[in-house]
Design a protein around this motif. Sequence first.
Motif, PDB file in Angstrom:
ATOM      1  N   VAL A  76     -24.036 -96.352  32.828  1.00 53.85           N
ATOM      2  CA  VAL A  76     -25.278 -95.657  32.496  1.00 53.85           C
ATOM      3  C   VAL A  76     -25.123 -94.151  32.692  1.00 53.85           C
ATOM      4  O   VAL A  76     -25.502 -93.358  31.839  1.00 53.85           O
ATOM      5  CB  VAL A  76     -26.448 -96.191  33.349  1.00 53.85           C
ATOM      6  CG1 VAL A  76     -27.717 -95.373  33.094  1.00 53.85           C
ATOM      7  CG2 VAL A  76     -26.697 -97.667  33.029  1.00 53.85           C
ATOM      8  N   VAL A  77     -24.544 -93.743  33.829  1.00 48.25           N
ATOM      9  CA  VAL A  77     -24.423 -92.324  34.156  1.00 48.25           C
ATOM     10  C   VAL A  77     -22.947 -91.957  34.312  1.00 48.25           C
ATOM     11  O   VAL A  77     -22.227 -92.566  35.105  1.00 48.25           O
ATOM     12  CB  VAL A  77     -25.188 -91.977  35.444  1.00 48.25           C
ATOM     13  CG1 VAL A  77     -25.050 -90.479  35.767  1.00 48.25           C
ATOM     14  CG2 VAL A  77     -26.666 -92.347  35.305  1.00 48.25           C
ATOM     15  N   GLY A  78     -22.510 -90.960  33.553  1.00 47.05           N
ATOM     16  CA  GLY A  78     -21.174 -90.403  33.713  1.00 47.05           C
ATOM     17  C   GLY A  78     -21.276 -89.079  34.436  1.00 47.05           C
ATOM     18  O   GLY A  78     -22.081 -88.225  34.050  1.00 47.05           O
ATOM     19  N   VAL A  79     -20.490 -88.896  35.497  1.00 46.70           N
ATOM     20  CA  VAL A  79     -20.631 -87.713  36.345  1.00 46.70           C
ATOM     21  C   VAL A  79     -19.412 -86.801  36.220  1.00 46.70           C
ATOM     22  O   VAL A  79     -18.269 -87.254  36.291  1.00 46.70           O
ATOM     23  CB  VAL A  79     -20.823 -88.117  37.825  1.00 46.70           C
ATOM     24  CG1 VAL A  79     -20.964 -86.868  38.702  1.00 46.70           C
ATOM     25  CG2 VAL A  79     -22.061 -88.993  37.983  1.00 46.70           C
ATOM     26  N   VAL A  80     -19.690 -85.512  36.031  1.00 44.84           N
ATOM     27  CA  VAL A  80     -18.660 -84.477  36.058  1.00 44.84           C
ATOM     28  C   VAL A  80     -18.748 -83.813  37.431  1.00 44.84           C
ATOM     29  O   VAL A  80     -19.679 -83.055  37.706  1.00 44.84           O
ATOM     30  CB  VAL A  80     -18.875 -83.437  34.947  1.00 44.84           C
ATOM     31  CG1 VAL A  80     -17.778 -82.375  34.980  1.00 44.84           C
ATOM     32  CG2 VAL A  80     -18.931 -84.113  33.580  1.00 44.84           C
ATOM     33  N   ASP A 117     -12.211 -86.692  18.648  1.00 48.95           N
ATOM     34  CA  ASP A 117     -13.550 -86.260  18.243  1.00 48.95           C
ATOM     35  C   ASP A 117     -14.247 -85.484  19.363  1.00 48.95           C
ATOM     36  O   ASP A 117     -14.867 -84.437  19.124  1.00 48.95           O
ATOM     37  CB  ASP A 117     -14.405 -87.467  17.839  1.00 48.95           C
ATOM     38  CG  ASP A 117     -13.968 -88.083  16.523  1.00 48.95           C
ATOM     39  OD1 ASP A 117     -13.180 -87.439  15.792  1.00 48.95           O
ATOM     40  OD2 ASP A 117     -14.407 -89.211  16.227  1.00 48.95           O
ATOM     41  N   ILE A 118     -14.159 -86.010  20.581  1.00 54.53           N
ATOM     42  CA  ILE A 118     -14.804 -85.342  21.715  1.00 54.53           C
ATOM     43  C   ILE A 118     -14.128 -84.006  22.003  1.00 54.53           C
ATOM     44  O   ILE A 118     -14.800 -83.000  22.279  1.00 54.53           O
ATOM     45  CB  ILE A 118     -14.777 -86.241  22.967  1.00 54.53           C
ATOM     46  CG1 ILE A 118     -15.645 -87.481  22.751  1.00 54.53           C
ATOM     47  CG2 ILE A 118     -15.259 -85.469  24.195  1.00 54.53           C
ATOM     48  CD1 ILE A 118     -15.547 -88.498  23.871  1.00 54.53           C
ATOM     49  N   ALA A 119     -12.805 -83.972  21.904  1.00 55.38           N
ATOM     50  CA  ALA A 119     -12.069 -82.724  22.135  1.00 55.38           C
ATOM     51  C   ALA A 119     -12.489 -81.659  21.127  1.00 55.38           C
ATOM     52  O   ALA A 119     -12.686 -80.490  21.478  1.00 55.38           O
ATOM     53  CB  ALA A 119     -10.573 -82.974  22.063  1.00 55.38           C
ATOM     54  N   ALA A 120     -12.650 -82.063  19.864  1.00 57.03           N
ATOM     55  CA  ALA A 120     -13.100 -81.110  18.840  1.00 57.03           C
ATOM     56  C   ALA A 120     -14.512 -80.640  19.135  1.00 57.03           C
ATOM     57  O   ALA A 120     -14.847 -79.459  18.968  1.00 57.03           O
ATOM     58  CB  ALA A 120     -13.016 -81.764  17.462  1.00 57.03           C
ATOM     59  N   GLN A 121     -15.341 -81.546  19.586  1.00 55.64           N
ATOM     60  CA  GLN A 121     -16.729 -81.233  19.909  1.00 55.64           C
ATOM     61  C   GLN A 121     -16.827 -80.183  21.014  1.00 55.64           C
ATOM     62  O   GLN A 121     -17.698 -79.306  20.990  1.00 55.64           O
ATOM     63  CB  GLN A 121     -17.419 -82.531  20.345  1.00 55.64           C
ATOM     64  CG  GLN A 121     -18.905 -82.462  20.597  1.00 55.64           C
ATOM     65  CD  GLN A 121     -19.457 -83.831  20.964  1.00 55.64           C
ATOM     66  OE1 GLN A 121     -18.805 -84.863  20.787  1.00 55.64           O
ATOM     67  NE2 GLN A 121     -20.661 -83.849  21.476  1.00 55.64           N
ATOM     68  N   LEU A 122     -15.895 -80.254  21.971  1.00 53.61           N
ATOM     69  CA  LEU A 122     -15.913 -79.342  23.124  1.00 53.61           C
ATOM     70  C   LEU A 122     -14.937 -78.177  22.981  1.00 53.61           C
ATOM     71  O   LEU A 122     -14.800 -77.371  23.899  1.00 53.61           O
ATOM     72  CB  LEU A 122     -15.599 -80.121  24.405  1.00 53.61           C
ATOM     73  CG  LEU A 122     -16.627 -81.187  24.810  1.00 53.61           C
ATOM     74  CD1 LEU A 122     -16.124 -81.977  26.002  1.00 53.61           C
ATOM     75  CD2 LEU A 122     -17.974 -80.553  25.132  1.00 53.61           C
ATOM     76  N   GLY A 123     -14.238 -78.104  21.843  1.00 55.67           N
ATOM     77  CA  GLY A 123     -13.335 -76.984  21.600  1.00 55.67           C
ATOM     78  C   GLY A 123     -12.056 -77.024  22.400  1.00 55.67           C
ATOM     79  O   GLY A 123     -11.485 -75.973  22.731  1.00 55.67           O
ATOM     80  N   ALA A 144     -13.028 -82.408  31.969  1.00 54.82           N
ATOM     81  CA  ALA A 144     -13.789 -83.332  32.820  1.00 54.82           C
ATOM     82  C   ALA A 144     -15.028 -83.850  32.095  1.00 54.82           C
ATOM     83  O   ALA A 144     -15.386 -85.031  32.210  1.00 54.82           O
ATOM     84  CB  ALA A 144     -14.182 -82.639  34.126  1.00 54.82           C
ATOM     85  N   ILE A 145     -15.698 -82.979  31.338  1.00 61.27           N
ATOM     86  CA  ILE A 145     -16.854 -83.404  30.543  1.00 61.27           C
ATOM     87  C   ILE A 145     -16.408 -84.400  29.478  1.00 61.27           C
ATOM     88  O   ILE A 145     -17.053 -85.437  29.264  1.00 61.27           O
ATOM     89  CB  ILE A 145     -17.544 -82.190  29.902  1.00 61.27           C
ATOM     90  CG1 ILE A 145     -18.173 -81.300  30.978  1.00 61.27           C
ATOM     91  CG2 ILE A 145     -18.624 -82.643  28.898  1.00 61.27           C
ATOM     92  CD1 ILE A 145     -18.694 -79.969  30.454  1.00 61.27           C
ATOM     93  N   ALA A 146     -15.291 -84.101  28.807  1.00 59.21           N
ATOM     94  CA  ALA A 146     -14.774 -85.001  27.779  1.00 59.21           C
ATOM     95  C   ALA A 146     -14.454 -86.371  28.364  1.00 59.21           C
ATOM     96  O   ALA A 146     -14.743 -87.409  27.745  1.00 59.21           O
ATOM     97  CB  ALA A 146     -13.535 -84.389  27.132  1.00 59.21           C
ATOM     98  N   ARG A 147     -13.846 -86.376  29.544  1.00 59.55           N
ATOM     99  CA  ARG A 147     -13.493 -87.645  30.177  1.00 59.55           C
ATOM    100  C   ARG A 147     -14.739 -88.471  30.480  1.00 59.55           C
ATOM    101  O   ARG A 147     -14.756 -89.689  30.270  1.00 59.55           O
ATOM    102  CB  ARG A 147     -12.698 -87.388  31.453  1.00 59.55           C
ATOM    103  CG  ARG A 147     -12.168 -88.657  32.099  1.00 59.55           C
ATOM    104  CD  ARG A 147     -11.304 -88.362  33.297  1.00 59.55           C
ATOM    105  NE  ARG A 147     -12.043 -87.674  34.343  1.00 59.55           N
ATOM    106  CZ  ARG A 147     -11.508 -87.322  35.514  1.00 59.55           C
ATOM    107  NH1 ARG A 147     -10.229 -87.547  35.745  1.00 59.55           N
ATOM    108  NH2 ARG A 147     -12.230 -86.717  36.429  1.00 59.55           N
ATOM    109  N   ALA A 148     -15.797 -87.811  30.972  1.00 62.57           N
ATOM    110  CA  ALA A 148     -17.044 -88.533  31.242  1.00 62.57           C
ATOM    111  C   ALA A 148     -17.674 -89.049  29.948  1.00 62.57           C
ATOM    112  O   ALA A 148     -18.154 -90.185  29.884  1.00 62.57           O
ATOM    113  CB  ALA A 148     -18.021 -87.622  31.981  1.00 62.57           C
ATOM    114  N   MET A 149     -17.660 -88.223  28.897  1.00 63.39           N
ATOM    115  CA  MET A 149     -18.255 -88.633  27.627  1.00 63.39           C
ATOM    116  C   MET A 149     -17.512 -89.803  26.991  1.00 63.39           C
ATOM    117  O   MET A 149     -18.112 -90.611  26.262  1.00 63.39           O
ATOM    118  CB  MET A 149     -18.274 -87.452  26.654  1.00 63.39           C
ATOM    119  CG  MET A 149     -19.237 -86.342  27.036  1.00 63.39           C
ATOM    120  SD  MET A 149     -19.086 -84.893  25.946  1.00 63.39           S
ATOM    121  CE  MET A 149     -19.562 -85.602  24.358  1.00 63.39           C
ATOM    122  N   ALA A 150     -16.226 -89.922  27.262  1.00 60.80           N
ATOM    123  CA  ALA A 150     -15.415 -90.975  26.649  1.00 60.80           C
ATOM    124  C   ALA A 150     -15.834 -92.377  27.090  1.00 60.80           C
ATOM    125  O   ALA A 150     -15.496 -93.364  26.429  1.00 60.80           O
ATOM    126  CB  ALA A 150     -13.943 -90.756  26.964  1.00 60.80           C
TER     127      ALA A 150
END
Length: 211
Positions: A76-80, A117-123, A144-150
């Motif tokens: 439910v919750v991904g934490v950075v 896709d996430i990497a492109a989204q976050l540059g 770290a944000i990308a890892r949580a979003m994955a």
Amino acid sequence: MLELKNVSKSFGSKKVINSLDLTIPDGSILAIVGPSGGGKTTLLRTLAGLETIDSGDFLLDGEKFDPVSSKNQEQVVGVVFQEFELFPHLNVFENIVLAPRLALQEEKEVYTKKAEDIAAQLGIESLLQQYPYQLSGGQKQRVAIARAMAMDPKVLAYDEPTSALDPALREHVERIILGLKQQGVTQLVVTHDMTFAENIADNLLEVSEIN
């Protein structure tokens, strides 16, 4: 919508969260601000299933859930976290796909496309083959944000996202968080930085140390 109802948590005789009620509507940003000792990081750890609560309930869209016992597929919750906690022996791509590969058991083509896709989204698409020691603080944070979003969490939470960065990078972090909001990502940010919180948040919750 994520809801907390009457949530309490103590460590020994010290109560760090006291009968907390909280609602985070879908697609919104809630910032929790206050000094150290106010229970902000403990709250994130309970939402991530790293700490148990003493009493109260967590609800997602009206249904109760337990972050500790929830399956990885139902995160439910991904934490950075503040220190990013990247694996130093893995490159950026490997850091991002580790949990989807092992916990979600996704096929290679699925987790590879997701990471790209996430990497492109976050540059950070140009950083996928680099290692954490080669990255700046801002780049590590985006990884770290990308890892949580994955892990496809319903809510993305951040522990002091500007504390490890140079002041000049605060606006960049603001743009990332607001950009994710435009994409419909529900976010929870804990910070001591009131100006930063006011710039990004739809709603503010101020906490103080419980004596």
